[in-house]
Scaffold this active site. Structure first.
Site, mmCIF file in Angstrom:
data_model
loop_
_atom_site.group_PDB
_atom_site.id
_atom_site.type_symbol
_atom_site.label_atom_id
_atom_site.label_comp_id
_atom_site.label_asym_id
_atom_site.label_seq_id
_atom_site.Cartn_x
_atom_site.Cartn_y
_atom_site.Cartn_z
ATOM 1 C CG ASP A 47 -4.665 17.945 -4.123
ATOM 2 O OD1 ASP A 47 -4.817 16.702 -4.144
ATOM 3 O OD2 ASP A 47 -3.667 18.519 -4.599
ATOM 4 C CG HIS A 62 -5.169 19.835 -9.129
ATOM 5 N ND1 HIS A 62 -5.511 18.780 -8.299
ATOM 6 C CD2 HIS A 62 -3.846 20.011 -8.969
ATOM 7 C CE1 HIS A 62 -4.439 18.341 -7.679
ATOM 8 N NE2 HIS A 62 -3.413 19.067 -8.057
ATOM 9 C CE1 TYR A 95 -1.752 19.940 -2.291
ATOM 10 C CE2 TYR A 95 -0.308 21.380 -1.038
ATOM 11 C CZ TYR A 95 -0.514 20.514 -2.087
ATOM 12 O OH TYR A 95 0.530 20.227 -2.939
#
Length: 256
Positions: free
Chosen positions: A146, A247, A105
């Protein structure tokens, strides 16, 4: 071997959706981001009941990543190397069925005129160094998650609107290219070289109904993994569910 990445935007808030997605998509490895809970509070039993082993790295209310796998996860690494003082829960890595997989992340970096943007760039430099180390091992590697990076203008519904954002600044994209140029392959772009598709749609201003999104969730494959790449895609269905994450899952399939 199907590997999927999904920023769930709070596992507590999205658990029914995530379980339903797992049931439908049936990935061998599921890499989650923004679980937003401490590891002790992660709903391990629910995932174990579906046949997944769980590796979670969390912190209270923010960030957090998890690695779910149907086969044992070996040589687990918690935290991105390079800065022992970094306490943010943003990285977990393990070997599953001979493939080194990571759930990451990457920091958002906004606002740009705060300490958050230098932290983002520093994190990307550390990721580049670690990605190079992984390449040297000559094993199949999948760095997924991500990335909070819009690689190209076509990966954004309105490039002009994002020109000053940390996700799209030239320096951000340059750091991302430097990682890719080590020898990694963007799985989605390898399978869909011309397709315009997104993995994130903001909750505000009706972005989802109008398909005004950005592509910021990526799976980067080492040459050994890219040689086995069979297919890749973006599963938009999850974004249309009630109480959905902003998302949606992105996935790739590797030949055994």
């Amino acid at each position: 071997m199907k590997i999927a990445t999904f920023n769930v935007n709070s596992i507590k808030a999205r658990l029914p959706n995530v379980l339903e997605w797992l049931k439908e998509a049936d990935p061998d490895v599921a890499l989650l981001q923004e679980i937003k809970c401490q590891a002790a509070d992660f709903p391990v039993l629910e995932f174990q009941s579906m046949g997944y082993q769980v590796q979670a790295v969390g912190q209270k209310s923010y960030n957090g990543v998890a690695l779910l796998s149907k086969q044992p996860a070996e040589n687990v690494l918690e935290g991105l190397p390079g800065d022992d003082s970094d306490e943010q829960a943003r990285y977990v890595e393990a070997t599953v069925q001979g493939v080194r997989v990571a759930s990451l992340y990457l920091p958002n970096g906004n606002p740009v005129d705060s300490e958050k943007y230098p932290y983002k760039l520093g994190w990307m430099k550390r990721l580049k160094a670690h990605a190079a180390t992984l390449l040297a091992s000559e094993q199949p590697v999948v760095l997924a998650g991500d990335y909070n990076v819009i690689p190209e203008p076509r990966d954004c519904y309105d490039p002009a609107a994002w020109a000053g954002d940390a996700l799209f600044l030239p320096e951000t994209r340059r750091h991302f290219r430097e990682i890719v140029n080590l020898g990694y392959t963007d799985a989605f772009r390898a399978i869909h070289p011309q397709r315009v598709a997104y993995s994130f749609w903001d909750y505000q201003a009706g972005r989802w109904p109008r398909d005004e999104g950005i592509r910021i969730d990526h799976l980067l494959l080492s040459p050994q993994a890219a040689d086995r790449l069979r297919d890749a895609g973006i599963d938009k269905k999850a974004r249309g569910r009630e109480k959905a994450s902003d998302h949606t899952p992105v996935w790739c399939e590797l030949d055994s």
